[in-house]
Design an enzyme around this catalytic site. Structure first.
Site, PDB file in Angstrom:
ATOM      1  N   ILE A  29      -4.716 -10.271  -0.706  1.00 49.84           N
ATOM      2  CA  ILE A  29      -4.027 -11.287   0.075  1.00 49.84           C
ATOM      3  C   ILE A  29      -4.318 -11.055   1.547  1.00 49.84           C
ATOM      4  O   ILE A  29      -4.708  -9.961   1.962  1.00 49.84           O
ATOM      5  CB  ILE A  29      -2.500 -11.251  -0.156  1.00 49.84           C
ATOM      6  N   GLN A 214      -2.804  -5.061   7.591  1.00 50.69           N
ATOM      7  CA  GLN A 214      -3.640  -5.842   8.504  1.00 50.69           C
ATOM      8  C   GLN A 214      -4.739  -6.558   7.727  1.00 50.69           C
ATOM      9  O   GLN A 214      -5.233  -6.074   6.703  1.00 50.69           O
ATOM     10  CB  GLN A 214      -4.253  -4.931   9.578  1.00 50.69           C
ATOM     11  N   ASP A 216      -7.854  -7.018   8.306  1.00 53.93           N
ATOM     12  CA  ASP A 216      -9.145  -6.330   8.180  1.00 53.93           C
ATOM     13  C   ASP A 216      -9.044  -5.026   7.385  1.00 53.93           C
ATOM     14  O   ASP A 216      -9.995  -4.266   7.295  1.00 53.93           O
ATOM     15  CB  ASP A 216      -9.737  -6.062   9.562  1.00 53.93           C
ATOM     16  N   ARG A 217      -7.858  -4.787   6.788  1.00 54.58           N
ATOM     17  CA  ARG A 217      -7.594  -3.584   5.980  1.00 54.58           C
ATOM     18  C   ARG A 217      -7.495  -2.314   6.811  1.00 54.58           C
ATOM     19  O   ARG A 217      -7.363  -1.212   6.262  1.00 54.58           O
ATOM     20  CB  ARG A 217      -8.652  -3.392   4.896  1.00 54.58           C
ATOM     21  N   LEU A 218      -7.550  -2.420   8.131  1.00 53.14           N
ATOM     22  CA  LEU A 218      -7.282  -1.266   8.989  1.00 53.14           C
ATOM     23  C   LEU A 218      -5.781  -1.255   9.252  1.00 53.14           C
ATOM     24  O   LEU A 218      -5.308  -1.537  10.356  1.00 53.14           O
ATOM     25  CB  LEU A 218      -8.090  -1.353  10.282  1.00 53.14           C
TER      26      LEU A 218
END
Length: 252
Positions: A29, A214, A216-218
């Site tokens: 998601i 987040q 951007d997966r960071l």
């Protein structure tokens, strides 16, 4: 001819099922955008309970979150066998996080032999999670009695009815116990005595981590913890907090 038709239908149905199968590995998601990062400058408190209060109250304000006080409580036996279940947090403050349960349940027996616990709140709509690790202790009998009688009468009866985690023959057993207690206590102004096997616990945290997802997966992870003996914050990796806490940013 009939056999060929049936086989064709079966093949088509199988193809449909395969097409409709869910790709769990590809499930993702969208979290927050980059301008919605959770930075150290966004902390409203330099100790975890003030920060938790802000996040929790925001979760409570969102009607999509039906039980913002639901937390997954993880316990373990003395030899390390873990188990987890959801309970409702019924209080929090600088002393810790409170919940109530049956003292003869599986969780309570594990807490008796191993008081180390972990608990996690997750508010999906906010893309936020709070992870707690610490030690647990029983609340006073007075506080347990006070909370017990603040519950709706049906909830009090349910607590008396269930010998939590013990095997039963059928649901009918519970229903019969409930009927007996309802007949005795569903009378105006009659006080239901709190059973001796029911009460509260307090989690005294050693660490509290705030996670914000987040896009951007960071993901952002800021963790408050009690410092190790002789540990001195360098204000680069480890920062001085308040009330005996330090905090640090963790890699996602």
């Amino acid at each position: 001819m009939g056999t060929k038709y049936i086989q064709l239908c079966c093949n088509r149905n199988l193809h449909t099922v395969r097409k409709m199968s869910i790709d769990i590995g590809g499930m993702r998601i969208r979290y927050k955008d980059r301008e919605e990062t959770f930075l150290e400058k966004h902390l409203v408190s330099k100790e975890p309970f003030g920060q938790f209060k802000v996040w929790f109250e925001e979760a409570c304000s969102r009607k999509e979150i039906l039980e913002p006080n639901a937390m997954c409580l993880a316990t373990a036996t003395k030899d390390g066998q873990p188990s987890a279940r959801f309970v409702l947090c019924k209080g929090y403050g600088k002393d810790g996080f409170k919940f109530f349960t049956n003292y003869e349940s599986r969780k309570a027996k594990e807490l008796e032999e191993n008081p180390k616990v972990a608990a996690t709140f997750y508010w999906e709509i906010l893309n936020r999670s709070v992870r707690i690790e610490g030690d647990v202790e029983k609340l006073s009998e007075e506080e347990s009695i006070k909370y017990f009688h603040s519950r709706p009468v049906p909830s009090q009866i349910a607590a008396c009815t269930s010998y939590q985690s013990s095997p039963i023959e059928s649901r009918d057993v519970l229903c019969e116990r409930e009927k007996v207690l309802e007949a005795e206590y569903m009378i105006p102004e009659k006080l239901i005595p709190k059973p001796a096997f029911w009460g509260g616990y307090l989690i005294r945290p050693r660490s509290v981590e705030f996670w914000q997802g987040q896009r951007d997966r960071l993901h952002d992870r800021i963790k408050f913890r009690k410092p190790k003996e002789g540990e001195v914050p360098d204000e680069k990796l480890l920062h001085q907090g308040e009330d005996g806490w330090v905090f640090e940013r963790l890699s996602p």
